[in-house]
Design a protein around this motif. Structure first.
Motif, mmCIF file in Angstrom:
data_model
loop_
_atom_site.group_PDB
_atom_site.id
_atom_site.type_symbol
_atom_site.label_atom_id
_atom_site.label_comp_id
_atom_site.label_asym_id
_atom_site.label_seq_id
_atom_site.Cartn_x
_atom_site.Cartn_y
_atom_site.Cartn_z
ATOM 1 N N THR A 134 0.487 -1.117 0.273
ATOM 2 C CA THR A 134 -0.325 0.349 -0.077
ATOM 3 C C THR A 134 0.814 1.276 -0.125
ATOM 4 N N GLN A 135 1.782 1.317 1.171
ATOM 5 C CA GLN A 135 2.873 2.725 0.867
ATOM 6 C C GLN A 135 3.659 2.690 -0.796
ATOM 7 N N VAL A 136 3.913 1.372 -1.154
ATOM 8 C CA VAL A 136 4.376 1.845 -2.517
ATOM 9 C C VAL A 136 3.813 2.216 -3.852
ATOM 10 N N GLU A 137 2.022 1.802 -3.328
ATOM 11 C CA GLU A 137 1.260 1.931 -4.214
ATOM 12 C C GLU A 137 0.989 3.695 -3.837
ATOM 13 N N ARG A 138 1.799 4.657 -3.399
ATOM 14 C CA ARG A 138 1.110 5.717 -2.222
ATOM 15 C C ARG A 138 2.642 6.718 -3.383
ATOM 16 N N VAL A 139 3.805 6.257 -2.793
ATOM 17 C CA VAL A 139 4.468 5.975 -3.594
ATOM 18 C C VAL A 139 4.690 6.405 -5.557
ATOM 19 N N ILE A 140 4.177 5.572 -6.295
ATOM 20 C CA ILE A 140 4.004 5.576 -7.585
ATOM 21 C C ILE A 140 2.577 6.459 -7.485
ATOM 22 N N ALA A 141 2.000 6.929 -7.144
ATOM 23 C CA ALA A 141 0.422 7.771 -6.975
ATOM 24 C C ALA A 141 1.349 9.347 -7.465
ATOM 25 N N GLY A 142 2.792 9.450 -6.335
ATOM 26 C CA GLY A 142 3.156 10.284 -6.076
ATOM 27 C C GLY A 142 4.286 10.957 -7.786
ATOM 28 N N ILE A 143 4.704 9.699 -7.779
ATOM 29 C CA ILE A 143 5.984 9.880 -8.686
ATOM 30 C C ILE A 143 4.812 10.194 -10.079
ATOM 31 N N GLU A 144 4.124 9.463 -10.325
ATOM 32 C CA GLU A 144 3.183 9.555 -11.519
ATOM 33 C C GLU A 144 2.369 11.127 -11.652
ATOM 34 N N ALA A 145 2.508 11.808 -10.195
ATOM 35 C CA ALA A 145 1.640 12.833 -10.424
ATOM 36 C C ALA A 145 2.243 14.174 -10.671
ATOM 37 N N ASN A 146 4.032 13.046 -10.284
ATOM 38 C CA ASN A 146 5.180 14.585 -10.449
ATOM 39 C C ASN A 146 6.557 13.403 -10.870
ATOM 40 N N PRO A 147 6.431 12.921 -12.622
ATOM 41 C CA PRO A 147 6.755 12.681 -13.294
ATOM 42 C C PRO A 147 8.770 13.288 -12.597
ATOM 43 N N GLY A 148 10.134 11.949 -12.654
ATOM 44 C CA GLY A 148 11.214 12.559 -12.253
ATOM 45 C C GLY A 148 12.289 11.722 -11.660
ATOM 46 N N VAL A 149 13.600 12.086 -11.658
ATOM 47 C CA VAL A 149 14.120 10.894 -11.358
ATOM 48 C C VAL A 149 13.625 9.971 -10.020
ATOM 49 N N VAL A 150 13.698 8.617 -9.844
ATOM 50 C CA VAL A 150 13.493 8.059 -8.342
ATOM 51 C C VAL A 150 14.831 7.536 -8.083
ATOM 52 N N LEU A 151 15.236 7.991 -6.920
ATOM 53 C CA LEU A 151 16.664 7.354 -5.723
ATOM 54 C C LEU A 151 15.903 6.177 -4.441
ATOM 55 N N PHE A 152 16.472 4.548 -4.748
ATOM 56 C CA PHE A 152 15.635 4.181 -3.766
ATOM 57 C C PHE A 152 16.721 2.891 -3.221
ATOM 58 N N THR A 153 16.597 2.999 -1.726
ATOM 59 C CA THR A 153 16.577 2.635 -1.000
ATOM 60 C C THR A 153 16.219 0.769 -1.108
ATOM 61 N N LEU A 154 14.490 0.309 -1.244
ATOM 62 C CA LEU A 154 14.125 -0.660 -0.370
ATOM 63 C C LEU A 154 14.826 -2.324 -0.843
ATOM 64 N N VAL A 155 15.025 -2.771 -0.166
ATOM 65 C CA VAL A 155 15.800 -4.013 -0.364
ATOM 66 C C VAL A 155 14.880 -5.766 -0.353
ATOM 67 N N ASP A 156 13.089 -5.072 0.189
ATOM 68 C CA ASP A 156 11.840 -6.509 -0.494
ATOM 69 C C ASP A 156 11.924 -6.206 -1.860
ATOM 70 N N GLU A 157 12.051 -7.621 -2.955
ATOM 71 C CA GLU A 157 12.343 -8.090 -3.335
ATOM 72 C C GLU A 157 10.890 -8.029 -4.053
#
Length: 278
Positions: A46-69
């Protein structure tokens, strides 16, 4: 004209790592102004889906440190669909460690913030720095690893706090014109004492800004250039007399000053180890 762009910083922990690395990279480019979107403690679908919605609203470079595959795959798949670049900043480092050590990584979020002995050591150092800020707590100054001294507005407090965050107990003792430095500064034997100075003209400007902030329109010797020169000269003479290293912080960031102090401390500890028991 500066270029503005959206920068999404996604982390399954506090976000300190991705934020620090992003700042370091952006600083290498002239005339760019990132609009940062920080997404921390991202650990569920659910939290990732919120992030995706935010990226969709404001497209740009995404840096991440998620370790869960699973979460990584969800984020990267969405970014491919949105045609925005995604950079897993820990992958090259973890991959190099895994190759060298011949072991797989745990893939566990936030392990660097585990409540281990190192964590409590840092908390202890932070508490010490707070209690020994601005000349307080002189009775156990000898418990410090580092004592910072110098005139007003030479970044003693923020430098001490930065060192404390690295687990180094740091006290700071200000040198005030017309007030003799405390005896404890000269009788302490354990800590490394470091003097901090600044270019007089730069120091006067900073002090004037400080006075404006507190709506003090007097200032007197505090912002008198000749008086400030004498303050700095006194600190330099005092440090030279006691063979304390001096760092000019005029063009240094807090991080650079702290790094130099940590080098001095490591060198001092190395020399003590080489000398062996007396």
């Amino acid at each position: 004209m500066s270029k503005t762009f959206h920068l999404h910083l996604v982390s399954d922990a506090t976000g300190e790592t991705v934020h620090g690395l992003a700042r370091a990279c952006v600083s290498q480019f002239e005339d760019v102004d990132p609009v940062e979107h920080t997404w921390s403690m991202v650990r569920t679908r659910t939290q990732v889906e919120r992030v995706i919605a935010g990226i969709e609203a404001n497209p740009g470079v995404v840096l991440f440190t998620l370790v869960d595959e699973t979460l990584r795959g969800l984020l990267q798949g969405a970014c491919r669909r949105l045609q925005v670049p995604t950079i897993p900043i820990l992958d090259p480092i973890i991959g190099a460690f895994a190759s060298y050590l011949g072991r797989r990584s745990r893939g566990q979020p936030g392990r660097q913030h585990a409540l281990d002995a190192e964590y409590f050591h840092r908390i202890d150092a932070m508490t010490y720095a707070l209690v020994h800020d601005d000349g307080q707590g002189l009775w156990n100054l000898d418990a410090a690893d580092v004592v910072l001294t110098g005139v007003s507005r030479t970044s003693k407090t923020p430098t001490a706090m930065y060192l404390a965050n690295r687990g180094i107990k740091a006290a700071n003792v200000p040198i005030v014109p017309g007030v003799p430095p405390p005896d404890e500064l000269f009788t302490t034997t354990h800590p490394l004492v470091v003097g901090l100075t600044k270019d007089p003209e730069s120091l006067v400007q900073i002090r004037r800004q400080r006075l404006r902030m507190i709506q003090d329109h007097e200032g007197g010797d505090y912002v008198d250039l000749e008086a400030v020169r004498q303050e700095i000269a006194f600190v330099r003479r005092m440090c030279a007399e006691h063979r304390w290293p001096v760092i000019d912080v005029t063009r240094r960031s807090i991080e650079e000053t702290a790094a130099t102090i940590m080098q001095l401390l490591a060198r001092r500890q190395g020399m003590a180890s080489a000398a062996g028991p007396q």
